[in-house]
Design an enzyme around this catalytic site. Structure first.
Site, short mmCIF file in Angstrom:
data_model
loop_
_atom_site.label_atom_id
_atom_site.label_comp_id
_atom_site.label_asym_id
_atom_site.label_seq_id
_atom_site.Cartn_x
_atom_site.Cartn_y
_atom_site.Cartn_z
CE LYS A 112 89.78 -12.50 -57.95
NZ LYS A 112 90.11 -12.32 -59.32
CG ASP B 38 90.89 -15.68 -59.78
OD1 ASP B 38 91.45 -14.88 -60.43
OD2 ASP B 38 91.48 -16.30 -58.99
#
Ligand code: NDP
Length: 451
Positions: free
Chosen positions: A131, A171
């Site tokens: 991430k 995201d």
């Protein structure tokens, strides 16, 4: 062994995590939830204990932190911080989104990267977990400023990623526009056209259904959970939070399956439309959020419905809740209100939207509760399918991708049932997804030695 001994082991394990990762509350929360499911399982399967798999899985393989300087439209120099957490590559290249939001910090990205490892494993695809992102706030910035920021961000990140190493996606705050600018800069720096990012537009290597995938997937998961009770979306009232990528496509799929979505929100408040957000109204939301980049309040003004400033949508009567905005957006009180109002299904489009207390309320009340690592895995699953199409240099059509997504969500549901069946016959989807996601990664780590 009694439950108390397990609790004690969880506390001992968490004490070490907290000492090693001070102040990273969201990371502690995510690890704690997983440790609660896994520690009893590991005690019964000593090969994982001896190999210290849980300790290793909670430690990122690599963290990259970097300066992102850029120039705004007035000629002022701005400085942001960039991150990439390369969490686990036991079953494939690191894979996970980039988040651009002012709240981004190391702890939030470590929680997201940790969750991603289990989620990616559940998809059945060969994807490791990662991430990244930045504390950059795209809100109120011009396209030109967003482009300058993305170019500067990629000028450092490109050294650390690659189609066989680490493949970021979008995201919060990173949609098609940002992926385009990031991809353009990567291509320019490396002089190669590869599938280094997913969420690309179909003209230049993107997969059909990728924008829809997370929202559709969370809806498919809710549908599978309802099927275990012989029920469906037909005639159900649904509360959705957020109004971004995940919320928009969850709304679309719920409506297609015969449900009625009555709420959407943003960080300023929520709208309540008791007649339901139909196709025409959703088209307006997409224009409002994706093109005009306005606030959800404008929906209430346009359609003459209620707008509740500063609140979240969990006070309305609904059968199904699809939290699709951000972490910790349903607290204990809100969970009680939802249950009290008859909500019997919660499928998490967002990552960790429920606080631990809220989660326990849902579990105790036997709500069909699909945690994010299972319920929102559709996004990364189609990202995995985008990687496959990039490797083959052949695109699939919409139906083919949607069918594969649907199959993957059904398989995730089956994994949860396999590992999460309670003695009373109901399904603990938290335990099911944690153990189901863990086993494949853990066995691969053991097979690869102490790495
Ligand atoms: P978007 O940026 O498209 O939309 C986010 C939405 O959530 C916006 O409506 C935003 O409102 C709202 N929001 C963001 N932060 C907050 C906050 N702190 N409080 C209240 N509302 C907030 O993001 P996505 O739709 O892509 O992501 C939503 C969630 O889904 C995130 O948890 C993400 O991690 C998760 N997810 C996304 C995937 C994907 O494929 N996109 C895959 C898997 C999970 P505002 O505009 O006011 O900020």
């Amino acid at each position: 062994m009694t439950k108390n001994i397990y609790d004690q082991k969880v506390e001992e394990f968490m004490a070490k995590i907290k000492a090693k990762n001070p102040g990273e509350q969201e990371f502690h929360q995510a690890v704690h939830e997983v440790a609660e499911s896994l520690i009893p399982f590991i005690e019964e399967n000593p090969q994982y204990k001896e190999a210290k798999v849980l300790e290793r899985i909670a430690e990122p393989e690599r963290i990259i932190i970097f300066r992102v300087p850029w120039q705004d439209d007035k000629g002022n120099i701005q400085v942001n911080r960039g991150f990439r957490i390369e969490m686990n590559s036991a079953i494939g290249p690191y894979k996970g989104g980039l988040r651009f939001h002012p709240t981004v910090n190391l702890g939030i990205l470590k929680f997201l990267a940790f969750e991603q490892v289990f989620k990616n494993s559940l998809t059945t695809l060969p994807l490791g977990g990662g991430k990244g992102g930045s504390d950059f706030d795209p809100k109120g910035k011009s396209d030109n400023e967003v482009m300058h920021f993305c170019q500067s961000f990629m000028t450092e990140l490109y050294r650390h990623i690659g189609p066989n190493t680490d493949v970021p996606a979008g995201d919060i705050g990173v949609g098609g526009r940002e992926i385009g600018y990031l991809f353009g800069q990567y291509k320019r720096l490396k002089n190669e056209f590869t599938g280094v990012l997913t969420g690309k537009a179909p003209n230049w290597g993107g997969s059909l259904i990728r924008p829809e995938a997370t929202g559709y997937g969370a809806t498919y998961m809710a549908e599978e959970m309802m099927k275990t009770k012989g029920d469906s979306f037909k005639g159900k009232t649904v509360a959705v939070s957020g109004s971004g990528n995940v919320a928009q496509f969850a709304t679309q799929k719920v409506t297609e399956l015969g449900g009625k979505v009555v709420t959407l929100s943003d960080s300023s408040g929520f709208i309540y439309d008791p007649n339901g957000i139909d196709k025409e109204k959703l088209d307006y939301v997409m224009y409002l959020k994706n093109i005009k980049r306005g606030r959800i309040k404008e929906y209430a003004e346009k359609y003459g419905v209620e707008y509740i400033e500063g609140e979240r949508p969990w006070s309305v009567n609904c059968d199904v809740a699809l939290p699709s905005a951000t972490q910790n957006e349903i607290n204990e009180e809100e969970a009680k209100t939802l249950v009290g109002n008859g909500c019997f299904v919660v499928s998490e489009g967002a990552n960790m939207p429920c606080t631990p207390e809220a989660m326990h309320i849902f579990q105790e009340n036997r709500v069909l509760y699909g945690p994010g690592k299972a319920a929102n895995a559709g996004g990364v699953a189609v990202s995995g399918l985008e990687m496959t199409q990039n490797s083959m240099r052949l695109p699939w059509n919409r139906n083919e991708v949607d069918e594969r997504l649907h199959r993957i969500m059904k398989s995730i549901h089956e994994t949860c049932v396999k590992f999460g069946k309670r003695d009373d016959g109901t399904i603990d989807y938290v335990k099911g997804s944690n153990i189901g996601g863990f086993v494949k990664v853990a066995d691969s780590m053991i097979a690869q030695g102490t790495v």
